[in-house]
Design a protein around this motif. Structure first.
Motif, PDB file in Angstrom:
ATOM      1  N   ARG A  68      15.525 -13.168  -0.425  1.00 30.33           N
ATOM      2  CA  ARG A  68      14.991 -12.452   0.737  1.00 30.33           C
ATOM      3  C   ARG A  68      14.139 -11.266   0.293  1.00 30.33           C
ATOM      4  O   ARG A  68      13.054 -11.028   0.814  1.00 30.33           O
ATOM      5  N   ASP A  69      14.624 -10.519  -0.716  1.00 28.77           N
ATOM      6  CA  ASP A  69      13.858  -9.382  -1.236  1.00 28.77           C
ATOM      7  C   ASP A  69      12.526  -9.832  -1.826  1.00 28.77           C
ATOM      8  O   ASP A  69      11.496  -9.192  -1.628  1.00 28.77           O
ATOM      9  N   LYS A  70      12.553 -10.965  -2.553  1.00 27.50           N
ATOM     10  CA  LYS A  70      11.325 -11.483  -3.138  1.00 27.50           C
ATOM     11  C   LYS A  70      10.333 -11.891  -2.056  1.00 27.50           C
ATOM     12  O   LYS A  70       9.147 -11.582  -2.137  1.00 27.50           O
ATOM     13  N   SER A  71      10.828 -12.582  -1.019  1.00 29.94           N
ATOM     14  CA  SER A  71       9.918 -13.012   0.049  1.00 29.94           C
ATOM     15  C   SER A  71       9.356 -11.812   0.793  1.00 29.94           C
ATOM     16  O   SER A  71       8.171 -11.799   1.147  1.00 29.94           O
ATOM     17  N   HIS A  72      10.184 -10.774   0.996  1.00 31.82           N
ATOM     18  CA  HIS A  72       9.674  -9.574   1.667  1.00 31.82           C
ATOM     19  C   HIS A  72       8.671  -8.840   0.784  1.00 31.82           C
ATOM     20  O   HIS A  72       7.670  -8.310   1.294  1.00 31.82           O
ATOM     21  N   ALA A  73       8.913  -8.818  -0.521  1.00 27.53           N
ATOM     22  CA  ALA A  73       7.956  -8.180  -1.428  1.00 27.53           C
ATOM     23  C   ALA A  73       6.624  -8.922  -1.419  1.00 27.53           C
ATOM     24  O   ALA A  73       5.555  -8.299  -1.406  1.00 27.53           O
ATOM     25  N   GLU A  74       6.685 -10.266  -1.402  1.00 26.36           N
ATOM     26  CA  GLU A  74       5.448 -11.051  -1.330  1.00 26.36           C
ATOM     27  C   GLU A  74       4.729 -10.806  -0.017  1.00 26.36           C
ATOM     28  O   GLU A  74       3.504 -10.668   0.024  1.00 26.36           O
ATOM     29  N   ALA A  75       5.489 -10.755   1.076  1.00 28.39           N
ATOM     30  CA  ALA A  75       4.879 -10.500   2.383  1.00 28.39           C
ATOM     31  C   ALA A  75       4.272  -9.102   2.433  1.00 28.39           C
ATOM     32  O   ALA A  75       3.170  -8.916   2.972  1.00 28.39           O
ATOM     33  N   ASP A  76       4.960  -8.125   1.849  1.00 26.37           N
ATOM     34  CA  ASP A  76       4.409  -6.772   1.796  1.00 26.37           C
ATOM     35  C   ASP A  76       3.137  -6.738   0.960  1.00 26.37           C
ATOM     36  O   ASP A  76       2.171  -6.053   1.312  1.00 26.37           O
ATOM     37  N   ALA A  77       3.125  -7.465  -0.154  1.00 24.51           N
ATOM     38  CA  ALA A  77       1.919  -7.518  -0.988  1.00 24.51           C
ATOM     39  C   ALA A  77       0.766  -8.156  -0.226  1.00 24.51           C
ATOM     40  O   ALA A  77      -0.376  -7.671  -0.291  1.00 24.51           O
ATOM     41  N   GLN A  78       1.037  -9.223   0.509  1.00 19.90           N
ATOM     42  CA  GLN A  78      -0.011  -9.851   1.316  1.00 19.90           C
ATOM     43  C   GLN A  78      -0.505  -8.883   2.388  1.00 19.90           C
ATOM     44  O   GLN A  78      -1.710  -8.805   2.658  1.00 19.90           O
ATOM     45  N   HIS A  79       0.419  -8.140   2.986  1.00 22.55           N
ATOM     46  CA  HIS A  79       0.034  -7.176   4.012  1.00 22.55           C
ATOM     47  C   HIS A  79      -0.835  -6.070   3.407  1.00 22.55           C
ATOM     48  O   HIS A  79      -1.859  -5.685   3.991  1.00 22.55           O
ATOM     49  N   ARG A  80      -0.430  -5.567   2.224  1.00 21.15           N
ATOM     50  CA  ARG A  80      -1.237  -4.540   1.559  1.00 21.15           C
ATOM     51  C   ARG A  80      -2.616  -5.091   1.202  1.00 21.15           C
ATOM     52  O   ARG A  80      -3.626  -4.393   1.323  1.00 21.15           O
ATOM     53  N   GLU A  81      -2.671  -6.354   0.763  1.00 17.64           N
ATOM     54  CA  GLU A  81      -3.956  -6.964   0.429  1.00 17.64           C
ATOM     55  C   GLU A  81      -4.829  -7.090   1.679  1.00 17.64           C
ATOM     56  O   GLU A  81      -6.030  -6.814   1.632  1.00 17.64           O
ATOM     57  N   ALA A  82      -4.212  -7.505   2.785  1.00 19.20           N
ATOM     58  CA  ALA A  82      -4.974  -7.609   4.038  1.00 19.20           C
ATOM     59  C   ALA A  82      -5.484  -6.239   4.471  1.00 19.20           C
ATOM     60  O   ALA A  82      -6.620  -6.112   4.945  1.00 19.20           O
ATOM     61  N   LEU A  83      -4.657  -5.201   4.292  1.00 19.52           N
ATOM     62  CA  LEU A  83      -5.101  -3.845   4.620  1.00 19.52           C
ATOM     63  C   LEU A  83      -6.254  -3.409   3.715  1.00 19.52           C
ATOM     64  O   LEU A  83      -7.199  -2.767   4.173  1.00 19.52           O
ATOM     65  N   ALA A  84      -6.169  -3.767   2.428  1.00 17.05           N
ATOM     66  CA  ALA A  84      -7.233  -3.405   1.494  1.00 17.05           C
ATOM     67  C   ALA A  84      -8.541  -4.101   1.863  1.00 17.05           C
ATOM     68  O   ALA A  84      -9.618  -3.489   1.841  1.00 17.05           O
ATOM     69  N   VAL A  85      -8.448  -5.386   2.222  1.00 16.02           N
ATOM     70  CA  VAL A  85      -9.656  -6.121   2.627  1.00 16.02           C
ATOM     71  C   VAL A  85     -10.240  -5.512   3.896  1.00 16.02           C
ATOM     72  O   VAL A  85     -11.457  -5.306   4.001  1.00 16.02           O
ATOM     73  N   ALA A  86      -9.380  -5.199   4.867  1.00 18.79           N
ATOM     74  CA  ALA A  86      -9.853  -4.586   6.112  1.00 18.79           C
ATOM     75  C   ALA A  86     -10.483  -3.226   5.837  1.00 18.79           C
ATOM     76  O   ALA A  86     -11.508  -2.875   6.435  1.00 18.79           O
ATOM     77  N   ASN A  87      -9.884  -2.469   4.909  1.00 17.87           N
ATOM     78  CA  ASN A  87     -10.441  -1.160   4.557  1.00 17.87           C
ATOM     79  C   ASN A  87     -11.814  -1.317   3.906  1.00 17.87           C
ATOM     80  O   ASN A  87     -12.735  -0.555   4.202  1.00 17.87           O
ATOM     81  N   GLU A  88     -11.948  -2.297   3.016  1.00 19.15           N
ATOM     82  CA  GLU A  88     -13.249  -2.545   2.394  1.00 19.15           C
ATOM     83  C   GLU A  88     -14.284  -2.945   3.439  1.00 19.15           C
ATOM     84  O   GLU A  88     -15.441  -2.510   3.366  1.00 19.15           O
ATOM     85  N   GLN A  89     -13.880  -3.753   4.403  1.00 14.67           N
ATOM     86  CA  GLN A  89     -14.803  -4.142   5.473  1.00 14.67           C
ATOM     87  C   GLN A  89     -15.221  -2.923   6.291  1.00 14.67           C
ATOM     88  O   GLN A  89     -16.405  -2.766   6.620  1.00 14.67           O
ATOM     89  N   ARG A  90     -14.256  -2.055   6.610  1.00 19.90           N
ATOM     90  CA  ARG A  90     -14.585  -0.842   7.371  1.00 19.90           C
ATOM     91  C   ARG A  90     -15.525   0.049   6.565  1.00 19.90           C
ATOM     92  O   ARG A  90     -16.467   0.623   7.116  1.00 19.90           O
ATOM     93  N   GLN A  91     -15.280   0.164   5.256  1.00 21.64           N
ATOM     94  CA  GLN A  91     -16.154   0.988   4.428  1.00 21.64           C
ATOM     95  C   GLN A  91     -17.555   0.387   4.356  1.00 21.64           C
ATOM     96  O   GLN A  91     -18.550   1.117   4.377  1.00 21.64           O
ATOM     97  N   SER A  92     -17.634  -0.941   4.270  1.00 25.80           N
ATOM     98  CA  SER A  92     -18.937  -1.605   4.249  1.00 25.80           C
ATOM     99  C   SER A  92     -19.690  -1.372   5.552  1.00 25.80           C
ATOM    100  O   SER A  92     -20.888  -1.082   5.555  1.00 25.80           O
ATOM    101  N   ILE A  93     -18.961  -1.496   6.667  1.00 22.28           N
ATOM    102  CA  ILE A  93     -19.588  -1.257   7.971  1.00 22.28           C
ATOM    103  C   ILE A  93     -20.033   0.197   8.084  1.00 22.28           C
ATOM    104  O   ILE A  93     -21.127   0.492   8.581  1.00 22.28           O
TER     105      ILE A  93
END
Length: 191
Positions: A119-144
């Motif tokens: 469960r901890d591993k799956s939550h860590a993976e989900a958190d990493a995916q969430h952080r990656e999605a936030l990073a991509v969204a942040n890069e898009q906002r910076q590009s805009i």
């Protein structure tokens, strides 16, 4: 265990179609965790698993430790004082009871630890995916934002150019007005 609720409120509601207060689509902040919801109950969701989980959790409580201490103290006291002679010293039956308890407790605890690690591993993976999605969204906002800044600079340059042209045209109109005024005034003064 109950079904996890969605960000919009009701379980099972399609969160992607829900609207945020500002009018845009809302974001399901738990979207990366939902695929791991089946890991929430430690031993599954059937009746045996829920009872086994409750039993494994009870092993670590102060109530269990206190009750076990009282039972063992009474067991020893009853047999040593000679009130009943069902398990004389060296308390073989008590050792057998502890062995039986350990035989059941150890696998439950190991199973709980294994499932918790998964469960901890799956939550860590989900958190990493969430952080990656936030990073991509942040890069898009910076590009805009960079694109918008470039457009604003271009508009300011065009505004500066138009202001200069307007000033030049205003000066030419003023010069032409003065010249026309002098011609008309000059003709009117000539006989």
């Amino acid at each position: 265990m109950t079904e996890p609720s969605t960000a919009a409120g009701a379980p099972g509601q399609n969160v992607a179609s829900a609207k945020a207060p500002h009018g845009g689509p809302s974001v399901d902040h738990l979207r990366f965790h939902r695929r791991h919801a089946h890991l929430a109950p430690t031993f599954g969701t059937d009746r045996f698993a829920l009872r086994a989980e409750a039993f494994a959790r009870f092993f670590g409580t102060p109530l269990f430790l206190g009750a076990q201490t009282v039972v063992v103290a009474m067991w020893i006291a009853i047999n040593v004082l000679g009130l009943v002679h069902f398990d004389l010293y060296p308390f073989i039956l008590l050792n057998l009871a502890f062995s039986l308890q350990a035989a059941y407790a150890a696998p439950l605890i190991l199973l709980a630890q294994t499932r918790q690690a998964a469960r901890d591993k799956s939550h860590a993976e989900a958190d990493a995916q969430h952080r990656e999605a936030l990073a991509v969204a942040n890069e898009q906002r910076q590009s805009i934002a960079a694109h918008n800044t470039t457009q604003v600079l271009e508009l300011l340059q065009q505004n500066t150019l138009l202001t200069a042209q307007t000033r030049e045209l205003t000066e030419r109109i003023e010069a032409l007005t003065v010249e026309i005024h002098q011609r008309f005034v000059g003709r009117a003064t000539q006989p």
